[in-house]
Design a protein around this motif. Structure first.
Motif, PDB file in Angstrom:
ATOM      1  N   UNK A  52      41.868   0.544   7.323  1.00 26.04           N
ATOM      2  CA  UNK A  52      43.016   1.277   7.840  1.00 26.04           C
ATOM      3  C   UNK A  52      42.688   2.205   9.009  1.00 26.04           C
ATOM      4  N   UNK A  53      41.420   2.536   9.196  1.00 22.79           N
ATOM      5  CA  UNK A  53      41.094   3.437  10.300  1.00 22.79           C
ATOM      6  C   UNK A  53      40.581   2.715  11.544  1.00 22.79           C
ATOM      7  N   UNK A  95      58.369   5.874  10.729  1.00 17.86           N
ATOM      8  CA  UNK A  95      56.989   5.675  11.191  1.00 17.86           C
ATOM      9  C   UNK A  95      56.183   6.957  11.043  1.00 17.86           C
ATOM     10  N   UNK A  96      56.814   8.088  11.364  1.00 16.02           N
ATOM     11  CA  UNK A  96      56.139   9.380  11.204  1.00 16.02           C
ATOM     12  C   UNK A  96      55.816   9.628   9.736  1.00 16.02           C
ATOM     13  N   UNK A  97      56.768   9.325   8.869  1.00 23.78           N
ATOM     14  CA  UNK A  97      56.566   9.501   7.436  1.00 23.78           C
ATOM     15  C   UNK A  97      55.463   8.570   6.928  1.00 23.78           C
ATOM     16  N   UNK A  98      55.467   7.316   7.395  1.00 30.48           N
ATOM     17  CA  UNK A  98      54.428   6.364   7.010  1.00 30.48           C
ATOM     18  C   UNK A  98      53.053   6.846   7.459  1.00 30.48           C
ATOM     19  N   UNK A 101      52.146   9.930   5.155  1.00 30.25           N
ATOM     20  CA  UNK A 101      51.803   9.503   3.792  1.00 30.25           C
ATOM     21  C   UNK A 101      50.541   8.641   3.792  1.00 30.25           C
ATOM     22  N   UNK A 102      50.455   7.707   4.740  1.00 30.63           N
ATOM     23  CA  UNK A 102      49.299   6.813   4.782  1.00 30.63           C
ATOM     24  C   UNK A 102      47.988   7.536   5.005  1.00 30.63           C
ATOM     25  N   UNK A 103      47.961   8.438   5.993  1.00 26.77           N
ATOM     26  CA  UNK A 103      46.725   9.170   6.284  1.00 26.77           C
ATOM     27  C   UNK A 103      46.332  10.101   5.150  1.00 26.77           C
ATOM     28  N   UNK A 104      47.318  10.617   4.439  1.00 23.73           N
ATOM     29  CA  UNK A 104      47.025  11.489   3.308  1.00 23.73           C
ATOM     30  C   UNK A 104      46.590  10.660   2.097  1.00 23.73           C
ATOM     31  N   UNK A 105      47.393   9.663   1.747  1.00 29.76           N
ATOM     32  CA  UNK A 105      47.139   8.865   0.535  1.00 29.76           C
ATOM     33  C   UNK A 105      45.817   8.113   0.604  1.00 29.76           C
ATOM     34  N   UNK A 106      45.426   7.686   1.797  1.00 28.65           N
ATOM     35  CA  UNK A 106      44.208   6.905   1.955  1.00 28.65           C
ATOM     36  C   UNK A 106      42.972   7.672   1.470  1.00 28.65           C
ATOM     37  N   UNK A 153      45.444  15.244  13.998  1.00 27.89           N
ATOM     38  CA  UNK A 153      46.397  15.067  12.896  1.00 27.89           C
ATOM     39  C   UNK A 153      45.804  14.183  11.805  1.00 27.89           C
ATOM     40  N   UNK A 154      45.109  13.119  12.201  1.00 23.00           N
ATOM     41  CA  UNK A 154      44.457  12.254  11.215  1.00 23.00           C
ATOM     42  C   UNK A 154      43.410  13.048  10.433  1.00 23.00           C
TER      43      UNK A 154
END
Length: 184
Positions: A52-53, A95-98, A101-106, A153-154
């Motif tokens: 994912x990164x 997209x902002x929400x994804x 959530x994605x960067x946090x959940x990962x 932000x990431x």
């Protein structure tokens, strides 16, 4: 331009992992299968985060897109050092929400697995430093790839995910300790 397929990245990481584990087991002159199973969780976290990164999120013809390296496009590097500015810059709020959530959940599994596997990371300062440091390393490793952005932000969201995972680890540890104490 050099294309680095995800499978090649996984194979490279796997070979390095096996060499490292073989060297450690040889040095220790024994294999702890329980420890190797614990470390397998760390390996899985690395493989998922690599996906994912380093590879673009979407698929093309059902295939994960490769990482692209072009020495002529390294400079200027794509870096965002302005926190939280570009999070709201997406044309579609979903997209902002994804992204959020994605960067946090990962990183939540990393916050759970690392302190569970490495005792040194059970202390809050060491554990959080490891999680933030890991995210920082990823952002630095993305610098030479023109289709990746090193983004503050990431780093912040990955670190938040790690802290959430670390908090879950502590909660489960406390609940298990309480349950064990109540049975005695």
């Amino acid at each position: 331009m050099i294309q680095i397929p995800y499978g090649t990245m996984v194979l490279s990481i796997s070979i390095l992992w096996l060499i490292l584990r073989a060297a450690v087991c040889t040095r220790m002159r024994r294999i702890s299968w329980r420890r190797e199973l614990q470390l397998l969780l760390v390996y899985i976290c690395l493989i998922v985060i690599t996906r994912f990164t380093f590879c673009p999120f979407g698929k093309v013809d059902g295939q994960i897109q490769p990482l692209l390296f072009d020495r002529n496009r390294i400079f200027p590097p794509r870096i965002n050092l302005l926190p939280l500015v570009y999070l709201a810059d997406y044309p579609d709020p979903r997209e902002a929400l994804l992204n959020f959530i994605g960067n946090t959940a990962m990183f939540i599994p990393v916050g759970i697995v690392w302190p569970a596997v490495f005792r040194e990371l059970r202390r809050a300062a060491a554990g959080i430093a490891a999680g933030v440091g890991f995210s920082f390393c990823i952002e630095i490793l993305q610098l030479p790839f023109f289709d990746r952005v090193s983004d503050i932000d990431d780093l912040l969201l990955n670190s938040l995910g790690y802290v959430i995972g670390y908090g879950l680890f502590l909660l489960v540890k406390k609940l298990c300790g309480t349950a064990h104490t109540n049975r005695v």
